[in-house]
Write an enzyme that holds these catalytic residues in place. Structure first.
Site, PDB file in Angstrom:
ATOM      1  N   GLY A  90      13.100  58.805  36.538  1.00  0.00           N
ATOM      2  CA  GLY A  90      14.562  58.779  36.522  1.00  0.00           C
ATOM      3  C   GLY A  90      15.018  57.688  35.581  1.00  0.00           C
ATOM      4  N   CYS A 117       6.265  57.806  36.676  1.00  0.00           N
ATOM      5  CA  CYS A 117       7.131  56.868  35.965  1.00  0.00           C
ATOM      6  C   CYS A 117       7.890  55.969  36.951  1.00  0.00           C
ATOM      7  CB  CYS A 117       8.041  57.662  35.028  1.00  0.00           C
ATOM      8  SG  CYS A 117       8.830  56.624  33.798  1.00  0.00           S
ATOM      9  N   TYR A 118       9.195  56.173  37.107  1.00  0.00           N
ATOM     10  CA  TYR A 118       9.966  55.385  38.080  1.00  0.00           C
ATOM     11  C   TYR A 118       9.354  55.540  39.483  1.00  0.00           C
ATOM     12  CZ  TYR A 118      14.101  54.110  40.920  1.00  0.00           C
ATOM     13  OH  TYR A 118      14.958  53.560  41.837  1.00  0.00           O
ATOM     14  N   HIS A 204       4.332  60.794  31.868  1.00  0.00           N
ATOM     15  CA  HIS A 204       4.891  62.045  32.416  1.00  0.00           C
ATOM     16  C   HIS A 204       3.888  63.194  32.272  1.00  0.00           C
ATOM     17  CE1 HIS A 204       9.063  60.797  33.189  1.00  0.00           C
ATOM     18  NE2 HIS A 204       8.810  59.898  32.246  1.00  0.00           N
ATOM     19  N   GLU A 206       4.260  66.113  33.414  1.00  0.00           N
ATOM     20  CA  GLU A 206       4.945  67.409  33.466  1.00  0.00           C
ATOM     21  C   GLU A 206       5.415  67.895  32.099  1.00  0.00           C
ATOM     22  OE1 GLU A 206       6.077  64.530  34.378  1.00  0.00           O
ATOM     23  OE2 GLU A 206       8.244  64.305  34.203  1.00  0.00           O
ATOM     24  N   SER A 258      27.939  90.751  38.171  1.00  0.00           N
ATOM     25  CA  SER A 258      28.408  90.453  36.822  1.00  0.00           C
ATOM     26  C   SER A 258      27.764  91.408  35.831  1.00  0.00           C
ATOM     27  CB  SER A 258      28.017  89.024  36.459  1.00  0.00           C
ATOM     28  OG  SER A 258      26.603  88.940  36.412  1.00  0.00           O
ATOM     29  N   GLY A 259      26.740  92.137  36.317  1.00  0.00           N
ATOM     30  CA  GLY A 259      25.989  92.993  35.402  1.00  0.00           C
ATOM     31  C   GLY A 259      24.790  92.248  34.852  1.00  0.00           C
ATOM     32  N   GLY A 260      24.700  90.961  35.152  1.00  0.00           N
ATOM     33  CA  GLY A 260      23.582  90.158  34.677  1.00  0.00           C
ATOM     34  C   GLY A 260      22.377  90.286  35.605  1.00  0.00           C
ATOM     35  N   VAL A 261      21.308  89.592  35.209  1.00  0.00           N
ATOM     36  CA  VAL A 261      20.040  89.722  35.922  1.00  0.00           C
ATOM     37  C   VAL A 261      20.156  89.195  37.359  1.00  0.00           C
ATOM     38  CG1 VAL A 261      17.622  88.965  35.898  1.00  0.00           C
ATOM     39  CG2 VAL A 261      18.802  89.426  33.754  1.00  0.00           C
ATOM     40  N   ASP A 262      20.741  88.002  37.521  1.00  0.00           N
ATOM     41  CA  ASP A 262      20.700  87.349  38.839  1.00  0.00           C
ATOM     42  C   ASP A 262      21.441  88.163  39.895  1.00  0.00           C
ATOM     43  OD1 ASP A 262      19.589  85.444  37.247  1.00  0.00           O
ATOM     44  OD2 ASP A 262      21.336  84.118  37.251  1.00  0.00           O
ATOM     45  N   SER A 263      22.691  88.530  39.586  1.00  0.00           N
ATOM     46  CA  SER A 263      23.454  89.223  40.630  1.00  0.00           C
ATOM     47  C   SER A 263      22.865  90.610  40.885  1.00  0.00           C
ATOM     48  CB  SER A 263      24.944  89.287  40.290  1.00  0.00           C
ATOM     49  OG  SER A 263      25.150  89.945  39.074  1.00  0.00           O
ATOM     50  N   THR A 264      22.305  91.242  39.851  1.00  0.00           N
ATOM     51  CA  THR A 264      21.737  92.578  40.077  1.00  0.00           C
ATOM     52  C   THR A 264      20.491  92.492  40.952  1.00  0.00           C
ATOM     53  OG1 THR A 264      22.541  93.168  37.890  1.00  0.00           O
ATOM     54  CG2 THR A 264      21.044  94.719  38.915  1.00  0.00           C
ATOM     55  N   LYS A 408      15.171  81.305  36.685  1.00  0.00           N
ATOM     56  CA  LYS A 408      15.497  82.574  36.024  1.00  0.00           C
ATOM     57  C   LYS A 408      14.268  83.462  35.778  1.00  0.00           C
ATOM     58  CE  LYS A 408      18.939  84.588  33.816  1.00  0.00           C
ATOM     59  NZ  LYS A 408      20.301  84.472  34.348  1.00  0.00           N
TER      60      LYS A 408
END
Ligand code: XMP
Length: 636
Positions: A90, A117-118, A204, A206, A258-264, A408
């Site tokens: 952080g 790290c932190y 780090h 990651e 919305s027609g997008g991936v997530d809501s579908t 996503k």
């Protein structure tokens, strides 16, 4: 057997649904109120305010263990059942007055722990070692020499290229710890208490700049935490179906698609869980959608055979409320409220009146974090699905968000496992507030500014530069910035020179957080150009829609659509008298949390830009050449 039913405003619309009790006992509440399966291996990543936190969680998931993010001060009680804890890095110093601190009881919980790290310094301090302020910062690549034979480096090389970014450093070890690695600048680059499974890494693991980092994280999960590492997002589909049934608790669910991936994908899961008759899909046309979007979505939806899609034209309402609004956060807030109002109206009207309906959303994990979902993360942008009234619905238990734990790309995997078509799953993300946040507004006339220092840095790489008095959102040092745009023009178009220059400018000059290169015209005489007052109007949105369609067609035609994550087109009220500018923002990304400039071929870009300049009122086209960080993908 519990039997759930609803009343009958639509006689055919609500079949009795039997919910087997066996679905209920194996769900437990997790950190964000979502439901997780008891027994699933989980790792807690404690967030000390770094955007790196998501990289850690994603790496752990890629390694096959479900990871979730908590604020660093979380009570150890909430981590019961987790197989290990990772303390993230952080921006704070352990010596800072308000530096984020873990709950001291965490160190008595006997859990395997890895500090990064932190987090490494926190472990040293809390367990009786000591940390000193560094006189200088160590930033960049270093060579780690492994010491001893710790399980953390099992099967890995004895020397590693590692990524460092710190000022303070550990100078003495807690009791029972050993140095596991050092670099020429850092005597305690890795430490550990092998028997207790507690480790600290100053670097780090990651990030991609630590190529052996995945191996180290994998060893921590396998050896210290005893994880089987067999989690896959697609395995979760059936659990999600059970969760949806439990959370709906007999109520019907209204989804705004919305027609997008997530809501579908979220909707498809709800249909699988509750049956198409108990889930209703409404698509709200805000007027800020892409050209032809409504028809395209209706067509795609009917091909899916997932029930009926109701289209609600709310464009006048959205446009009416946004008239004259310039501030981006205000725009987002208004749009969020308008969505909830439309939803309230729909729910209280006609056949929904008196029914016990709840709302479903396709919110995904980063949406909850970037809007300030954990304590330590600053609000970068308020996503439209995290405004106050949505929080109220969450508090009332009237919102389900089946995907709120997923990234996503995991949502895309889930969609594939549900059999949704590839063309739908590969659609570029499109923000809920739509083109409203890509149509930049301004209140007064302002000319460009020259900045001698930026001009001379640009000049050394062969470009001219000026600053536009127009601000856009960025994320610098883990928090939000709202700063000016630097425009580079003239010179040869060469990514090899432009991209490092962009990074250098945003690193060295904090009053700019975004850099764009002129595509058409290639050289600009800034004195002849000005920022002019502009608000959201139907005419401006129409121009943006035409440009957006031209860019999408170009990406598809050139086979670039699948190779880019997104390519927003942003409209700026900056040009010659009365004219506007379009900025193209092609990026590659895995999850939208970080992004890199997608290096589209220059020839095609110039031809595209020349065509766009032909659209009514468009004077120039810029190419955004900033990564995220420091610049968010959307400008507002
Ligand atoms: P930023 O601009 O924050 O965007 O780098 C990251 C990803 O999120 C999308 N985005 C949104 N999506 N509602 C959404 O549904 C929003 O308010 C919103 N703001 C940004 C953005 O398009 C990108 O994919």
């Amino acid at each position: 057997m519990a039997v759930l039913w609803g009343g009958g405003c639509k006689p055919e619309g609500w079949a009795k649904l039997e919910l087997s009790k066996q679905f209920v006992p194996d769900v437990v509440l997790n950190s964000f109120g979502a439901l997780g399966r008891r027994g699933m291996e989980r790792i807690a990543v404690l967030d000390s305010g770094g955007q790196y936190c998501h990289l850690i969680a994603r790496k752990i998931r890629e390694l096959g263990v479900y990871a979730e993010i908590f604020p660093v001060g979380v009570s150890p009680d909430r981590l019961r059942g987790h197989k290990g804890v990772i303390l993230s890095g952080g921006p704070a110093s352990v010596f800072g007055d308000a530096s984020p601190q873990p709950n001291p009881l965490l160190f008595e919980a006997g859990m395997p722990m890895l500090g990064i790290c932190y987090g490494h310094q926190l472990i040293a301090r809390y367990l009786g070692g000591s940390v000193e302020r560094g006189r200088t910062h160590e930033f960049g690549s270093a060579t780690l020499r492994v010491r001893g034979d710790s399980g953390l480096f099992d099967g890995l090389a004895r020397e590693h290229r590692v990524w460092m970014s710190h000022g303070d450093h550990v100078v003495s070890l807690p009791k029972g710890f050993e140095v596991l690695g050092d670099t020429s600048e850092c005597a305690v680059a890795a430490m550990g208490h092998e028997r207790q499974g507690v480790y600290g890494l100053q670097f780090h693991p990651e990030v991609v700049h630590t190529p052996g980092g995945s191996g180290m994280l994998g060893n921590f999960l396998r050896h210290a935490c005893g994880c089987a590492m067999d989690w896959r997002p697609t395995d979760r589909a059936e659990t999600l179906v059970r969760q949806i049934r439990a959370e709906a608790g007999g109520r019907r669910v209204l989804f705004f698609l919305s027609g997008g991936v997530d809501s579908t994908v979220a909707y498809a899961l709800a249909v699988r869980a509750l049956g198409a008759r108990n889930v209703e899909a409404v698509y709200v046309d805000t007027g800020f959608m892409r050209d032809g979007e409504t028809t395209a979505i209706e067509r795609a939806f009917s091909a899916l055979d997932l029930g009926r899609l109701r289209v609600e034209d709310a464009s006048d309402r959205f446009m009416g409320r946004l008239e004259g609004v310039v501030d981006p956060e205000r725009k987002r807030e208004i749009i969020g409220r308008a969505f909830v109002d439309v939803q309230d109206d729909i729910l209280s009207a006609g056949c929904y009146a008196g029914q016990d309906w709840i709302l479903g959303q396709g919110t995904i994990y980063p949406d909850t974090i970037e809007s300030g979902g954990t304590n330590a993360s600053d609000v970068i942008k308020t996503h439209h699905n995290r405004v106050d009234r949505i929080h109220k619905l969450i508090d009332e238990g009237r919102l389900i968000e089946p995907l709120s734990e997923f990234y996503k790309d995991e949502v895309r995997d889930l969609g594939r496992s549900l059999g949704l078509p590839a063309r739908l799953l590969e659609r570029h993300p499109f923000p809920g507030p739509g083109l409203a946040i890509r149509c930049i507004c301004a209140t007064r006339v302002e000319g460009p500014e020259t900045d001698e220092a930026i001009g001379s840095v640009a000049g050394r790489s062969g470009y001219s530069a000026f600053l536009l008095p127009l601000r856009s959102v960025g994320v610098q040092g883990d928090s939000r910035s709202y700063a000016r745009l630097t425009v580079l023009h003239g010179g040869e178009f060469d990514y090899g020179r432009l991209l490092p220059l962009s990074t250098r400018i945003t690193n060295e000059f904090r009053h700019t957080n975004r850099v764009a290169a002129a595509l058409s015209p290639r050289a600009i005489e800034p004195r002849d150009w000005a920022l002019k007052p502009a608000t959201l109007t139907a005419a401006r949105v129409r121009v943006l829609q035409r440009a957006d369609r031209a860019v999408r067609d170009y990406l598809r035609r050139e086979g670039l659509y699948e190779r880019t994550w997104q390519c927003p087109v942003v409209m700026l009220p900056w040009g010659r008298v009365g004219g506007e500018t379009l900025a193209l923002r092609p990026v590659t990304s895995v999850d939208g949390m970080t992004a890199a400039v997608a290096q589209l071929p220059a020839d095609g870009l110039f031809a595209l830009a020349d065509r766009l300049v032909g659209i009514d009122g468009v004077d120039s086209v810029l190419l955004d050449i900033s990564n995220k960080p420091p610049s968010t993908i959307e400008w507002e």
